[in-house]
Write an enzyme that holds these catalytic residues in place. Structure first.
Site, mmCIF file in Angstrom:
data_model
loop_
_atom_site.group_PDB
_atom_site.id
_atom_site.type_symbol
_atom_site.label_atom_id
_atom_site.label_comp_id
_atom_site.label_asym_id
_atom_site.label_seq_id
_atom_site.Cartn_x
_atom_site.Cartn_y
_atom_site.Cartn_z
ATOM 1 N N HIS A 109 10.591 8.471 13.981
ATOM 2 C CA HIS A 109 9.516 7.523 13.640
ATOM 3 C C HIS A 109 8.162 8.226 13.547
ATOM 4 O O HIS A 109 7.158 7.777 14.121
ATOM 5 C CB HIS A 109 9.451 6.392 14.664
ATOM 6 N N ASP A 139 9.613 -6.287 -5.281
ATOM 7 C CA ASP A 139 8.775 -6.857 -4.237
ATOM 8 C C ASP A 139 8.756 -8.365 -4.440
ATOM 9 O O ASP A 139 8.789 -8.847 -5.582
ATOM 10 C CB ASP A 139 7.351 -6.301 -4.307
ATOM 11 N N ALA A 188 11.513 4.871 5.520
ATOM 12 C CA ALA A 188 10.336 5.065 6.369
ATOM 13 C C ALA A 188 9.702 3.704 6.660
ATOM 14 O O ALA A 188 8.513 3.612 6.931
ATOM 15 C CB ALA A 188 9.335 5.988 5.691
ATOM 16 N N ALA A 189 10.532 2.652 6.578
ATOM 17 C CA ALA A 189 10.046 1.290 6.801
ATOM 18 C C ALA A 189 10.467 0.835 8.196
ATOM 19 O O ALA A 189 10.019 1.393 9.195
ATOM 20 C CB ALA A 189 10.578 0.369 5.715
ATOM 21 N N ARG A 190 11.358 -0.141 8.286
ATOM 22 C CA ARG A 190 11.826 -0.657 9.563
ATOM 23 C C ARG A 190 13.319 -0.387 9.706
ATOM 24 O O ARG A 190 14.085 -0.532 8.746
ATOM 25 C CB ARG A 190 11.564 -2.159 9.689
ATOM 26 N N ARG A 207 0.819 -1.218 0.000
ATOM 27 C CA ARG A 207 0.000 0.000 0.000
ATOM 28 C C ARG A 207 0.847 1.260 0.000
ATOM 29 O O ARG A 207 0.663 2.169 -0.816
ATOM 30 C CB ARG A 207 -0.916 0.011 1.227
ATOM 31 N N ILE A 208 1.798 1.331 0.931
ATOM 32 C CA ILE A 208 2.575 2.557 1.095
ATOM 33 C C ILE A 208 3.538 2.744 -0.068
ATOM 34 O O ILE A 208 3.649 3.828 -0.641
ATOM 35 C CB ILE A 208 3.332 2.537 2.435
ATOM 36 N N ASP A 259 13.755 7.619 9.145
ATOM 37 C CA ASP A 259 12.665 7.791 10.107
ATOM 38 C C ASP A 259 12.614 6.662 11.121
ATOM 39 O O ASP A 259 11.942 6.772 12.132
ATOM 40 C CB ASP A 259 11.322 7.894 9.376
ATOM 41 N N GLU A 290 15.972 2.179 18.258
ATOM 42 C CA GLU A 290 15.296 3.417 18.616
ATOM 43 C C GLU A 290 14.485 3.343 19.894
ATOM 44 O O GLU A 290 14.160 4.373 20.489
ATOM 45 C CB GLU A 290 14.350 3.844 17.486
ATOM 46 N N PRO A 339 8.709 -4.735 5.077
ATOM 47 C CA PRO A 339 8.599 -5.080 6.496
ATOM 48 C C PRO A 339 9.925 -5.605 7.022
ATOM 49 O O PRO A 339 10.798 -6.018 6.254
ATOM 50 C CB PRO A 339 7.522 -6.180 6.501
#
Length: 330
Positions: free
Chosen positions: A296, A176, A233-235, A156-157, A259, A264, A207
């Site tokens: 984050h 992917d 902006a993932a993991r 989605r993102i 991010d 963290e 992910p």
């Protein structure tokens, strides 16, 4: 009355949670603590639990949850790498997440962060603060329409991010494990290496898992196009942070927007003003003027908060009432 414990509470979540509780005739009790073995005693007398956290739940917590009669843990994020799904299943505990809460918000962050670096804003802002208003090649930008953008993870993102970049006229490539043939604005590559080798911007939306831990390491960065920009902006765990810092310092990458950070948990969402940071890698990340670090917050919008709070509470209540939830992970 059904009672749900709301761990990891942020002040901005409370009004949404209380409105939900009133509508669903459920008692919601808040705790600022994160869910851990040491805080499990707070669940005495409760029917379910929802939490938002980024550190690992200790293995010892699962049998204790089972002994307390807790059948589920509802995570208020899409990410779930903080849980051992098989161990949870062994102890009869359903782990759920909120798979989609505001993908547009994260996509917009990813594009904005990349544009910030493309236009050299951090460097320009620093020079302006020093009263240096000159022009030179170090602050010269390139139009995004002339760039190739690699989207790693086209769920989605990632799909929304790629579509936004395509709106600028950029060439979009993607990777992917499960390609989506409906995304006609991008060209899939067979490997991550192929996707990044000609990309000016690489945006991560995959992910975290054991299979892709530190997949963006020294060897992978060596395959990047010289002068590329990385946006994560993932993991945090998909990137070897020391390798990223080296790639930026050596000029392999022009810059990076980060991010999420692998370690963290002790820092993000807390105020460390005037305190010492013990994590040397984290300090290097913060102090690097070509790395844009945010705590984050790519997801952080009013829509996302509402959907995360209600999504976590709905999942907890589903399991309490029916023994299952559509967003279960194990």
């Amino acid at each position: 009355m059904t009672k749900i414990k709301f761990f990891g509470t942020r002040d901005y979540e409370k009004d949404v949670a209380l409105n939900w509780a009133k509508e669903n005739d459920v008692e919601v009790s808040f705790s600022n603590d994160f869910l851990s073995y040491d805080t499990l005693d707070q669940l005495e007398g409760f029917d379910g639990v929802t939490t938002m956290q980024f550190g690992k739940l200790e293995k010892e917590a699962y049998p204790k949850l089972e002994a307390m009669g807790i059948k589920q843990v509802a995570q208020r994020t899409a990410g779930f790498d903080m849980y051992d799904l098989e161990l949870a299943k062994k102890h009869g505990i359903i782990i759920s997440n909120v798979p989609s809460y505001s993908p547009e918000t994260i996509a917009e962050y990813s594009v904005a962060a990349a544009l910030n670096l493309v236009r050299r804003f951090p460097r320009i802002e620093k020079r302006v603060q020093d009263y240096d208003f000159t022009w030179d090649a170090t602050i010269m930008a390139r139009p995004v329409k002339d760039m190739t953008v690699a989207i790693i993870g086209t769920g989605r993102i990632g799909a929304l991010t790629g579509n936004l970049f395509a709106g600028f006229g950029a060439k979009i490539v993607g990777y992917d494990l499960y390609p989506n043939d409906s995304l006609d604005f991008l060209e899939y590559k067979d490997t991550i290496e192929e996707a990044v080798k000609d990309a000016d911007i690489v945006s991560l939306h995959m992910p975290g898992s054991a299979d892709n831990h530190h997949i963006f390491n020294k060897e992978m960065f060596a395959k990047f196009k010289d002068g590329a920009i990385l946006v994560n902006a993932a993991r945090g765990a998909v990137v070897d942070t020391e390798a990223l810092i080296d790639a930026v310092n050596e000029g392999k990458l022009t810059g990076a927007a980060v991010d999420t950070y692998e370690f963290e948990m002790p820092y993000f969402t807390f105020d460390f003003t005037g305190k010492e940071l013990e994590d040397e890698t984290f300090k290097k990340l913060i102090e690097n003027d070509r790395i844009q670090l945010t705590p984050h917050i790519a997801f952080f919008s009013d829509e996302a908060v509402r959907n995360l709070v209600e999504g976590g509470l709905n999942a907890a209540l589903n399991v309490i009432k029916t023994g299952d939830t559509p967003t279960r992970l194990n």
